[in-house]
Design a protein around this motif. Structure first.
Motif, mmCIF file in Angstrom:
data_model
loop_
_atom_site.group_PDB
_atom_site.id
_atom_site.type_symbol
_atom_site.label_atom_id
_atom_site.label_comp_id
_atom_site.label_asym_id
_atom_site.label_seq_id
_atom_site.Cartn_x
_atom_site.Cartn_y
_atom_site.Cartn_z
ATOM 1 N N GLY A 188 0.730 -1.075 0.004
ATOM 2 C CA GLY A 188 -0.041 0.178 -0.077
ATOM 3 C C GLY A 188 0.833 1.170 0.042
ATOM 4 N N VAL A 189 2.013 1.098 -0.082
ATOM 5 C CA VAL A 189 3.056 2.232 0.186
ATOM 6 C C VAL A 189 2.927 2.987 -1.412
ATOM 7 N N LYS A 190 2.734 4.316 -1.236
ATOM 8 C CA LYS A 190 2.835 4.945 -2.655
ATOM 9 C C LYS A 190 4.287 5.383 -2.845
ATOM 10 N N SER A 191 4.598 5.540 -4.261
ATOM 11 C CA SER A 191 5.768 6.207 -4.513
ATOM 12 C C SER A 191 5.805 7.325 -5.714
ATOM 13 N N VAL A 192 6.447 8.157 -5.541
ATOM 14 C CA VAL A 192 6.336 9.383 -6.459
ATOM 15 C C VAL A 192 7.744 9.406 -7.055
ATOM 16 N N ALA A 193 7.623 9.677 -8.348
ATOM 17 C CA ALA A 193 8.986 9.927 -9.380
ATOM 18 C C ALA A 193 8.644 11.119 -9.896
ATOM 19 N N MET A 194 9.323 12.552 -9.667
ATOM 20 C CA MET A 194 9.569 13.498 -10.229
ATOM 21 C C MET A 194 10.526 13.707 -11.261
ATOM 22 N N ARG A 240 20.506 16.066 -19.285
ATOM 23 C CA ARG A 240 19.167 15.600 -19.781
ATOM 24 C C ARG A 240 18.124 15.542 -18.893
ATOM 25 N N GLY A 241 18.235 15.520 -17.702
ATOM 26 C CA GLY A 241 17.144 15.451 -16.786
ATOM 27 C C GLY A 241 17.560 14.722 -15.385
ATOM 28 N N VAL A 242 16.805 15.028 -14.451
ATOM 29 C CA VAL A 242 16.974 14.434 -13.133
ATOM 30 C C VAL A 242 15.631 13.702 -12.642
ATOM 31 N N ILE A 243 15.460 12.282 -12.234
ATOM 32 C CA ILE A 243 14.441 11.858 -11.606
ATOM 33 C C ILE A 243 14.725 11.564 -10.239
ATOM 34 N N CYS A 244 13.766 12.097 -9.393
ATOM 35 C CA CYS A 244 13.862 12.313 -8.173
ATOM 36 C C CYS A 244 12.854 11.136 -7.656
ATOM 37 N N ARG A 245 13.080 10.055 -6.732
ATOM 38 C CA ARG A 245 11.981 9.159 -6.157
ATOM 39 C C ARG A 245 11.835 9.430 -4.655
ATOM 40 N N PHE A 246 10.761 9.433 -4.224
ATOM 41 C CA PHE A 246 10.353 8.984 -2.853
ATOM 42 C C PHE A 246 9.165 8.332 -2.208
ATOM 43 N N GLU A 247 8.814 7.842 -1.438
ATOM 44 C CA GLU A 247 7.812 7.134 -0.878
ATOM 45 C C GLU A 247 6.920 7.768 0.204
ATOM 46 N N ILE A 248 5.725 7.576 0.067
ATOM 47 C CA ILE A 248 4.893 8.157 1.061
ATOM 48 C C ILE A 248 3.894 6.788 1.607
ATOM 49 N N ASP A 249 4.113 6.627 2.815
ATOM 50 C CA ASP A 249 3.393 5.716 3.463
ATOM 51 C C ASP A 249 2.275 5.690 4.637
ATOM 52 N N GLN A 250 2.145 7.186 4.739
ATOM 53 C CA GLN A 250 1.083 7.763 5.596
ATOM 54 C C GLN A 250 -0.084 8.404 4.730
ATOM 55 N N GLU A 251 -1.376 7.870 5.217
ATOM 56 C CA GLU A 251 -2.418 8.651 4.265
ATOM 57 C C GLU A 251 -2.572 10.124 4.364
ATOM 58 N N ASN A 252 -2.530 10.662 5.514
ATOM 59 C CA ASN A 252 -2.451 12.041 5.666
ATOM 60 C C ASN A 252 -1.406 12.908 4.905
ATOM 61 N N HIS A 253 -0.083 12.105 4.716
ATOM 62 C CA HIS A 253 0.794 12.808 3.990
ATOM 63 C C HIS A 253 0.599 12.928 2.418
ATOM 64 N N TRP A 254 -0.107 11.532 2.159
ATOM 65 C CA TRP A 254 -0.314 11.425 0.646
ATOM 66 C C TRP A 254 -1.444 12.390 0.269
ATOM 67 N N GLU A 255 -2.364 12.744 1.185
ATOM 68 C CA GLU A 255 -3.415 13.771 0.945
ATOM 69 C C GLU A 255 -2.901 15.186 0.995
ATOM 70 N N ARG A 256 -1.959 15.406 1.813
ATOM 71 C CA ARG A 256 -1.069 16.873 1.638
ATOM 72 C C ARG A 256 -0.337 16.720 0.559
ATOM 73 N N PHE A 257 0.302 15.851 0.184
ATOM 74 C CA PHE A 257 0.972 15.661 -1.237
ATOM 75 C C PHE A 257 0.135 16.031 -2.473
ATOM 76 N N MET A 258 -0.873 15.457 -2.431
ATOM 77 C CA MET A 258 -1.964 15.609 -3.675
ATOM 78 C C MET A 258 -2.372 16.792 -3.574
ATOM 79 N N ARG A 259 -2.924 17.663 -2.543
ATOM 80 C CA ARG A 259 -3.354 18.889 -2.482
ATOM 81 C C ARG A 259 -2.180 19.997 -3.050
ATOM 82 N N PHE A 260 -0.938 19.634 -2.572
ATOM 83 C CA PHE A 260 0.228 20.582 -3.462
ATOM 84 C C PHE A 260 0.124 20.072 -4.729
ATOM 85 N N MET A 261 0.267 19.053 -5.062
ATOM 86 C CA MET A 261 0.135 18.578 -6.684
ATOM 87 C C MET A 261 -0.893 19.206 -7.520
#
Length: 123
Positions: free
Chosen positions: A27-33, A84-105
């Motif tokens: 259930g861990v969510k990951s982000v690649a920017m 040519r680019g940078v790919i930055c990855r991180f994981e979000i495992d708490q639902e309230n952190h995910w919701e905050r991240f999605m509001r930012f996005m």
């Protein structure tokens, strides 16, 4: 306040793409920017602005300090030394952190003309 992303204090970076995934087992969510360029490096400002090991996502709610699990720098060109680019990855495992991240996005997307899309079935 305009939403912004900073690797280095006071130098705003332009996000080129973002990929969101969820591990079905954990259930861990990951982000690649993905960033096609880094403004700090192109202006040689990284040496004076101070990288503190986190990526700051800043909007009207405040700052989100993200510690990347990895950052891959991609080089190319004839000599192999053109950024040519940078790919930055991180994981979000708490639902309230995910919701905050999605509001930012969502704010970042609205400000910068991004749109949400699902990958094609054939990919």
């Amino acid at each position: 306040m305009t939403p912004r992303i900073e690797f280095f204090n006071g130098i705003t970076e332009d996000l080129s793409n973002v990929s969101l995934q969820r591990d079905p087992r954990t259930g861990v969510k990951s982000v690649a920017m993905t960033f096609e360029q880094l403004n700090a490096l192109e202006r040689f400002q990284s040496f004076t602005s101070g990288f503190n090991g986190v990526v700051s996502l800043i909007d009207e709610e405040g700052d989100i300090a993200v510690t990347p699990s990895s950052c891959r720098i991609i080089f190319g060109g004839d000599e192999g030394d053109d950024l040519r680019g940078v790919i930055c990855r991180f994981e979000i495992d708490q639902e309230n952190h995910w919701e905050r991240f999605m509001r930012f996005m969502n704010r970042y997307a609205d400000e910068n003309g991004f749109a949400y899309g699902e990958p094609d079935e054939g990919q």
